[in-house]
Enzyme design. Structure first.
Site, PDB file in Angstrom:
ATOM      1  N   GLU A  45     -43.149  42.800  45.797  1.00  0.00           N
ATOM      2  CA  GLU A  45     -41.956  43.183  46.582  1.00  0.00           C
ATOM      3  C   GLU A  45     -42.102  42.804  48.048  1.00  0.00           C
ATOM      4  O   GLU A  45     -41.123  42.454  48.699  1.00  0.00           O
ATOM      5  CB  GLU A  45     -41.687  44.688  46.443  1.00  0.00           C
ATOM      6  N   ASN A  52     -37.802  51.025  38.852  1.00  0.00           N
ATOM      7  CA  ASN A  52     -38.538  50.221  37.854  1.00  0.00           C
ATOM      8  C   ASN A  52     -39.988  50.592  38.067  1.00  0.00           C
ATOM      9  O   ASN A  52     -40.619  50.121  39.022  1.00  0.00           O
ATOM     10  CB  ASN A  52     -38.430  48.720  38.156  1.00  0.00           C
ATOM     11  N   LYS A  65     -33.729  48.946  50.570  1.00  0.00           N
ATOM     12  CA  LYS A  65     -34.991  49.681  50.344  1.00  0.00           C
ATOM     13  C   LYS A  65     -35.934  49.579  51.540  1.00  0.00           C
ATOM     14  O   LYS A  65     -36.261  48.480  51.995  1.00  0.00           O
ATOM     15  CB  LYS A  65     -35.666  49.125  49.086  1.00  0.00           C
ATOM     16  N   CYS A 101     -36.298  53.501  44.225  1.00  0.00           N
ATOM     17  CA  CYS A 101     -37.603  53.561  43.558  1.00  0.00           C
ATOM     18  C   CYS A 101     -38.699  54.190  44.407  1.00  0.00           C
ATOM     19  O   CYS A 101     -38.760  55.400  44.541  1.00  0.00           O
ATOM     20  CB  CYS A 101     -38.018  52.181  43.059  1.00  0.00           C
ATOM     21  N   GLU A 114     -32.517  50.296  39.802  1.00  0.00           N
ATOM     22  CA  GLU A 114     -32.935  49.295  40.803  1.00  0.00           C
ATOM     23  C   GLU A 114     -32.928  47.911  40.138  1.00  0.00           C
ATOM     24  O   GLU A 114     -33.296  47.786  38.971  1.00  0.00           O
ATOM     25  CB  GLU A 114     -34.370  49.642  41.231  1.00  0.00           C
ATOM     26  N   ASN A 163     -34.032  44.399  48.872  1.00  0.00           N
ATOM     27  CA  ASN A 163     -33.869  45.124  47.611  1.00  0.00           C
ATOM     28  C   ASN A 163     -32.791  46.175  47.919  1.00  0.00           C
ATOM     29  O   ASN A 163     -33.041  47.132  48.642  1.00  0.00           O
ATOM     30  CB  ASN A 163     -35.209  45.769  47.233  1.00  0.00           C
TER      31      ASN A 163
HETATM   32  N1  CDV Z   1     -40.223  49.372  42.095  1.00  0.00           N
HETATM   33  C1  CDV Z   1     -41.058  50.242  42.678  1.00  0.00           C
HETATM   34  O1  CDV Z   1     -40.878  50.597  43.840  1.00  0.00           O
HETATM   35  N2  CDV Z   1     -42.087  50.692  41.914  1.00  0.00           N
HETATM   36  C2  CDV Z   1     -43.123  51.545  42.428  1.00  0.00           C
HETATM   37  C3  CDV Z   1     -44.406  51.312  41.680  1.00  0.00           C
HETATM   38  C4  CDV Z   1     -44.993  49.995  42.009  1.00  0.00           C
HETATM   39  C5  CDV Z   1     -45.450  52.371  41.985  1.00  0.00           C
HETATM   40  C6  CDV Z   1     -42.770  53.023  42.303  1.00  0.00           C
HETATM   41  O2  CDV Z   1     -43.016  53.769  43.272  1.00  0.00           O
HETATM   42  O3  CDV Z   1     -42.325  53.475  41.262  1.00  0.00           O
END
Ligand code: CDV
Length: 318
Positions: free
Chosen positions: A143, A198, A124, A173, A47, A107
């Site tokens: 975000e 991330n 996303k 993510c 990501e 994103n």
């Molecule tokens: N980049 C993300 O979406 N990170 C989230 C963190 C903040 C919990 C994740 O679900 O990994």
């Protein structure tokens, strides 16, 4: 006919705030070369792979954040990735921040065919974090400030990869933690889910204790369950290590439709992991325990789309 693919997760170590796209792209090119040497046909990058994870930094004026976003793909900075894909005959998945011509911010991730054509784009849907500066948090996670929720749903497309075709889908993510996202892909017979992440090594919300070792466990649990319950492969790739002074965990994995981890990164740096996928393995789950047409009962799942937050149950009156 066997439908074999060699899949690679190209984990990236940290990209510091002061580092330009040239640094990130240079490292990604070295990983693509390695992927080629190891016979991979698909490479999944994380990501927001081109920059630091900038949602940890607050900007009052959104326009001041524009430099983190891509307005075109390929651009001068990203063109070398497209050229490497052509040179090696490798398709690649890239996560990046997208700023559209009419000013929308997403994103985003794309899957790029070796010809350089974008096969699939995903924006996303599940955006974690908050919109405004939060003084209670140890690290910001903005975000909700920098992105709108994706407007493309969870698309799946059947695309040529190497000598075969595969039904490919994506999530980004936080999406991996939501079974609804997996099931929407599963209902389109997804065979390969590509996802980048991330994820901070600590829960920075400061709202209660979460043991550090569970952070990776929860990530793997979600991906392994999603792949098993939807009879698909998943390539889940981290950006890892200490970025701008804040730690992101690695542990990128490639998972098969039984939910087993086929390969796992062991460093928190640039690292390529590779696994052979026989797409025919998706059939077993699809024809037996997760034969959706025979076993699903959507009439009992209406709450899933009718309701967002949970509701308290009625109290027993006995
Ligand atoms: N980049 C993300 O979406 N990170 C989230 C963190 C903040 C919990 C994740 O679900 O990994």
């Amino acid at each position: 006919m066997t439908r074999r693919l060699t899949l690679a997760a190209a984990q990236l170590g940290p990209i510091q705030r002061a580092e330009g796209r040239d640094v990130a792209v240079g490292r990604m090119l070295r990983l693509m070369e390695k992927a080629h040497q190891r016979g991979a046909q698909v490479v999944v990058f994380p990501e927001l792979a081109l920059t630091t994870f900038f949602p940890r930094w607050y900007e009052e004026d959104l326009a001041q954040a524009n430099h983190w976003y891509e307005t075109a793909l390929p651009s001068n900075a990203t063109a070398p990735l497209f050229e490497a894909a052509r040179r090696y005959g490798i398709g690649f998945h890239l996560g990046y921040a997208e700023l559209t011509p009419d000013g929308h911010r997403y994103n985003t991730a794309v899957y790029v065919h070796p010809s350089g054509q974008v096969v699939l784009k995903y924006r996303k849907v599940h955006l974690p974090g908050h919109r405004d500066f939060d003084p209670v948090r140890r690290v910001q996670h903005l975000e909700k400030r920098y992105f709108e929720p994706g407007d493309l749903g969870f698309p799946v497309i059947r695309a040529p990869i190497a000598d075969t075709e595969a039904n490919i889908g994506m999530m980004i993510c936080n999406d991996r933690r939501w079974p609804e996202a997996w099931r929407v892909l599963g209902l389109q017979q997804v065979e390969l889910v590509m996802l980048g992440y991330n994820t901070p090594s600590i829960n920075a919300e400061n709202k209660g204790f979460e043991a550090h070792h569970l952070r990776v466990a929860h990530s793997h649990l979600s991906i392994q369950a999603g792949a098993y319950q939807n009879a698909c492969f998943a390539v889940a790739t981290a950006k890892a290590g200490t970025e701008d002074g804040h730690e992101l965990f690695g542990h990128s994995i490639i998972v098969n439709p039984q939910g087993e981890i086929m390969a796992q990164a062991t460093s928190w740096d640039d690292e390529l992991i590779v696994a052979e996928a026989d797409l025919g393995m998706c059939e077993l789950g699809r024809r037996t325990i997760f034969d959706f047409a025979r076993h699903r009962r959507p009439e009992h799942y209406t709450r899933i789309t009718a309701q967002t937050g949970s509701e308290a149950p009625p109290r027993w009156q006995g």
